[in-house]
Design a protein around this motif. Structure first.
Motif, PDB file in Angstrom:
ATOM      1  N   MET A 122      33.744  40.988  37.136  1.00  0.00           N
ATOM      2  CA  MET A 122      34.088  40.945  35.441  1.00  0.00           C
ATOM      3  C   MET A 122      34.916  40.300  34.848  1.00  0.00           C
ATOM      4  O   MET A 122      35.742  41.540  34.294  1.00  0.00           O
ATOM      5  N   TYR A 123      34.718  39.622  34.072  1.00  0.00           N
ATOM      6  CA  TYR A 123      35.512  38.878  32.581  1.00  0.00           C
ATOM      7  C   TYR A 123      35.628  39.599  31.377  1.00  0.00           C
ATOM      8  O   TYR A 123      34.611  39.098  31.324  1.00  0.00           O
ATOM      9  N   SER A 174      46.842  41.909  31.744  1.00  0.00           N
ATOM     10  CA  SER A 174      46.636  42.725  33.039  1.00  0.00           C
ATOM     11  C   SER A 174      45.746  42.813  33.299  1.00  0.00           C
ATOM     12  O   SER A 174      46.124  42.575  34.697  1.00  0.00           O
ATOM     13  N   LYS A 175      44.785  43.204  33.052  1.00  0.00           N
ATOM     14  CA  LYS A 175      43.414  43.443  33.418  1.00  0.00           C
ATOM     15  C   LYS A 175      43.080  42.214  34.389  1.00  0.00           C
ATOM     16  O   LYS A 175      42.065  42.125  35.318  1.00  0.00           O
ATOM     17  N   TYR A 225      38.600  30.114  37.204  1.00  0.00           N
ATOM     18  CA  TYR A 225      38.566  30.547  38.328  1.00  0.00           C
ATOM     19  C   TYR A 225      38.868  31.234  38.610  1.00  0.00           C
ATOM     20  O   TYR A 225      39.611  30.531  39.518  1.00  0.00           O
ATOM     21  N   ASP A 226      38.727  32.383  39.828  1.00  0.00           N
ATOM     22  CA  ASP A 226      39.155  33.286  40.521  1.00  0.00           C
ATOM     23  C   ASP A 226      38.904  32.399  41.901  1.00  0.00           C
ATOM     24  O   ASP A 226      37.895  31.445  42.115  1.00  0.00           O
ATOM     25  N   GLU A 227      39.460  32.567  43.382  1.00  0.00           N
ATOM     26  CA  GLU A 227      39.537  32.194  44.173  1.00  0.00           C
ATOM     27  C   GLU A 227      37.591  31.844  44.935  1.00  0.00           C
ATOM     28  O   GLU A 227      36.973  31.145  45.292  1.00  0.00           O
ATOM     29  N   ILE A 252      39.957  34.562  26.691  1.00  0.00           N
ATOM     30  CA  ILE A 252      38.364  35.439  26.976  1.00  0.00           C
ATOM     31  C   ILE A 252      37.719  35.527  27.911  1.00  0.00           C
ATOM     32  O   ILE A 252      38.570  34.635  28.844  1.00  0.00           O
ATOM     33  N   GLY A 253      37.573  36.716  28.512  1.00  0.00           N
ATOM     34  CA  GLY A 253      36.686  37.053  29.649  1.00  0.00           C
ATOM     35  C   GLY A 253      35.450  36.364  29.496  1.00  0.00           C
ATOM     36  O   GLY A 253      34.585  37.245  28.707  1.00  0.00           O
TER      37      GLY A 253
END
Length: 143
Positions: free
Chosen positions: A1-2, A20-21, A43-45, A106-107
């Motif tokens: 989760m971001y 880095s997070k 978006y991540d994979e 921003i996450g």
């Protein structure tokens, strides 16, 4: 989760450091595309694949579905980090989001948003951004 909010400078090649997070969660390659309210979505994979599987169910005969696919997927790019943890925000997306010298990253749960710093501050400080009003109507989520 971001989650979280960070501001970083954009260099003259359009590169920005990803916090880095977020880098650790994104993995080596990830996807950027047009977002809403004039930002860039990241978006991540895993999340990108989930979106692809959902949107491939859209009907080709639906004009709105075709418009969505063009607006969302055509400007998208697969990107990766350099050795310093930077990545290039493609020029088409920098122009779309009006990102110039500084970016606010921003996450937002399952995605990351990248905003022009000044544009994000204006958005957050807008008088229509009433925190209590935003939550109104979410009772069914038991928040």
């Amino acid at each position: 989760m971001y989650i979280g909010e960070y501001t970083h400078s954009i260099d003259n090649k359009g590169r920005v450091i990803m916090p880095s997070k977020f880098r650790n969660e994104l993995g080596e390659q990830f996807y950027v595309t047009r977002g809403m309210e004039g930002c860039v979505f990241v978006y991540d994979e895993e999340e990108w694949s989930r979106l692809l599987s959902k949107t491939k169910e859209l009907k080709l005969t639906s004009k709105k579905a075709r418009q969505f696919e063009r607006a969302f997927y055509a400007p998208a790019r697969e990107v990766e980090f350099d050795k310093q943890g930077r990545f290039v925000i493609p020029q088409n997306l920098r122009e779309f989001a009006g990102i110039k010298n500084e970016a606010t990253i921003i996450g937002v749960s399952t995605r990351i948003e990248i905003w022009d710093k000044d544009k994000y501050e204006d958005y957050i400080n807008d008088s229509s951004m009433d925190y209590d009003e935003i939550f109104d109507g979410f009772e069914e989520l038991d928040i």
